[in-house]
Design a protein around this motif. Structure first.
Motif, short mmCIF file in Angstrom:
data_model
loop_
_atom_site.label_atom_id
_atom_site.label_comp_id
_atom_site.label_asym_id
_atom_site.label_seq_id
_atom_site.Cartn_x
_atom_site.Cartn_y
_atom_site.Cartn_z
N TRP A 155 0.82 -1.21 0.00
CA TRP A 155 0.00 0.00 0.00
C TRP A 155 0.86 1.26 0.00
O TRP A 155 1.77 1.40 0.81
CB TRP A 155 -0.90 0.02 1.23
CG TRP A 155 -1.95 -1.05 1.24
CD1 TRP A 155 -1.80 -2.35 1.62
CD2 TRP A 155 -3.32 -0.90 0.84
NE1 TRP A 155 -2.98 -3.03 1.49
CE2 TRP A 155 -3.94 -2.17 1.02
CE3 TRP A 155 -4.07 0.17 0.37
CZ2 TRP A 155 -5.29 -2.38 0.74
CZ3 TRP A 155 -5.42 -0.04 0.10
CH2 TRP A 155 -6.01 -1.30 0.28
N VAL A 156 0.54 2.17 -0.92
CA VAL A 156 1.15 3.51 -0.92
C VAL A 156 0.04 4.54 -0.95
O VAL A 156 -1.08 4.26 -1.40
CB VAL A 156 2.11 3.72 -2.11
CG1 VAL A 156 3.28 2.75 -2.05
CG2 VAL A 156 1.39 3.58 -3.44
N ILE A 157 0.34 5.74 -0.47
CA ILE A 157 -0.63 6.83 -0.48
C ILE A 157 -0.02 8.06 -1.12
O ILE A 157 1.21 8.23 -1.17
CB ILE A 157 -1.14 7.17 0.93
CG1 ILE A 157 0.03 7.61 1.84
CG2 ILE A 157 -1.88 5.99 1.54
CD1 ILE A 157 -0.42 8.15 3.18
N HIS A 158 -0.89 8.92 -1.62
CA HIS A 158 -0.45 10.21 -2.17
C HIS A 158 -1.35 11.30 -1.61
O HIS A 158 -2.59 11.19 -1.64
CB HIS A 158 -0.53 10.22 -3.70
CG HIS A 158 -0.03 11.49 -4.31
ND1 HIS A 158 -0.82 12.62 -4.44
CD2 HIS A 158 1.18 11.83 -4.82
CE1 HIS A 158 -0.13 13.59 -5.00
NE2 HIS A 158 1.09 13.13 -5.24
N ASN A 159 -0.73 12.35 -1.07
CA ASN A 159 -1.47 13.53 -0.62
C ASN A 159 -0.65 14.78 -0.93
O ASN A 159 0.28 14.71 -1.75
CB ASN A 159 -1.81 13.43 0.87
CG ASN A 159 -0.59 13.18 1.74
OD1 ASN A 159 0.51 13.69 1.45
ND2 ASN A 159 -0.75 12.41 2.80
N GLU A 160 -0.97 15.89 -0.30
CA GLU A 160 -0.29 17.15 -0.61
C GLU A 160 1.21 17.11 -0.30
O GLU A 160 1.99 17.93 -0.79
CB GLU A 160 -0.93 18.30 0.16
CG GLU A 160 -0.85 18.18 1.66
CD GLU A 160 -1.62 19.27 2.37
OE1 GLU A 160 -1.42 19.43 3.58
OE2 GLU A 160 -2.43 19.94 1.71
#
Length: 214
Positions: free
Chosen positions: A185-190
């Motif tokens: 799992w990877v995430i992307h945000n600001e």
């Protein structure tokens, strides 16, 4: 803050995986164990009761067939992307990691020393591979900002995403294990990309093989 979450899945086992043979773009199917792993992985995803907004897969058969287990289990439509393929290993494709140093010593040395611009005699350099994967990942993230996405691909491709999300240099020795049919799992945000969880194989019966495509 808008957060996009991606569950990255390596394809199930193939005979070439068991032989520790470099697959690259060679279109090798899953073996019986790989098919079982794909079904176990798909059931595990279904059991999470998470809502997934899209499913992307490499167009190579071992990934597409792994993704098909998710299609059958969860009713999603698989979106095929050539850009999610494994690295093209040029003159090393089809060789085992035992035979390659003898058959292609110069190319093998360039490979294991991670020479970023070496194309491995008709293959794809690390720099070219990294750019391809980053462009594909960015396109998916931008299209699905704030959503939860499934992505089925290959060990080398997922290693590139790990490097991007963890700011690991392309020239550095691989540190991320990428077992067959693992959930990552990877995430992307600001703040950009980040690794959330990695190399989960708790849903599989028995051990899964790690990636040999360095």
């Amino acid at each position: 803050m808008t957060t996009t979450r991606l569950c990255l899945i390596r394809h199930g086992e193939t005979d070439w995986n068991t032989e520790r043979r470099l697959q690259g773009h060679t279109d090798i199917p899953l073996n019986a164990r790989g098919e079982a792993q794909a079904r176990q992985m798909a059931q595990a995803l279904k059991n999470t009761q998470l809502s997934f907004d899209a499913l992307y897969t490499s167009d190579l058969k071992r990934a597409a067939d792994t993704a098909h287990a998710i299609v059958e289990s969860m009713g999603l439509t698989a979106i095929s992307m050539e850009a999610l393929r494994e690295r093209h290993f040029g003159g090393l494709q089809g060789l085992t990691i035992q035979d390659a140093p003898v058959a292609k010593p110069d190319i093998w040395q360039a490979h294991i020393s991670r020479q970023l611009d070496h194309e491995l005699d008709g293959g794809e350099s690390i720099a070219q591979f990294a750019l391809r994967v980053e462009k594909a990942l960015t396109a998916i993230q931008q299209k699905h900002a704030g959503q939860t996405i499934l992505l089925v691909s290959h060990g080398g491709t997922l290693d590139m995403i790990f490097r991007l999300a963890s700011a690991q240099a392309l020239s550095a020795e691989r540190v991320a294990s990428v077992p067959n049919a693992s959930l990552n799992w990877v995430i992307h945000n600001e703040n950009g990309w980040a690794v959330e969880r990695w190399a989960d194989t708790s849903h599989l019966d028995g051990l899964a093989l790690d990636n040999v495509d360095l």
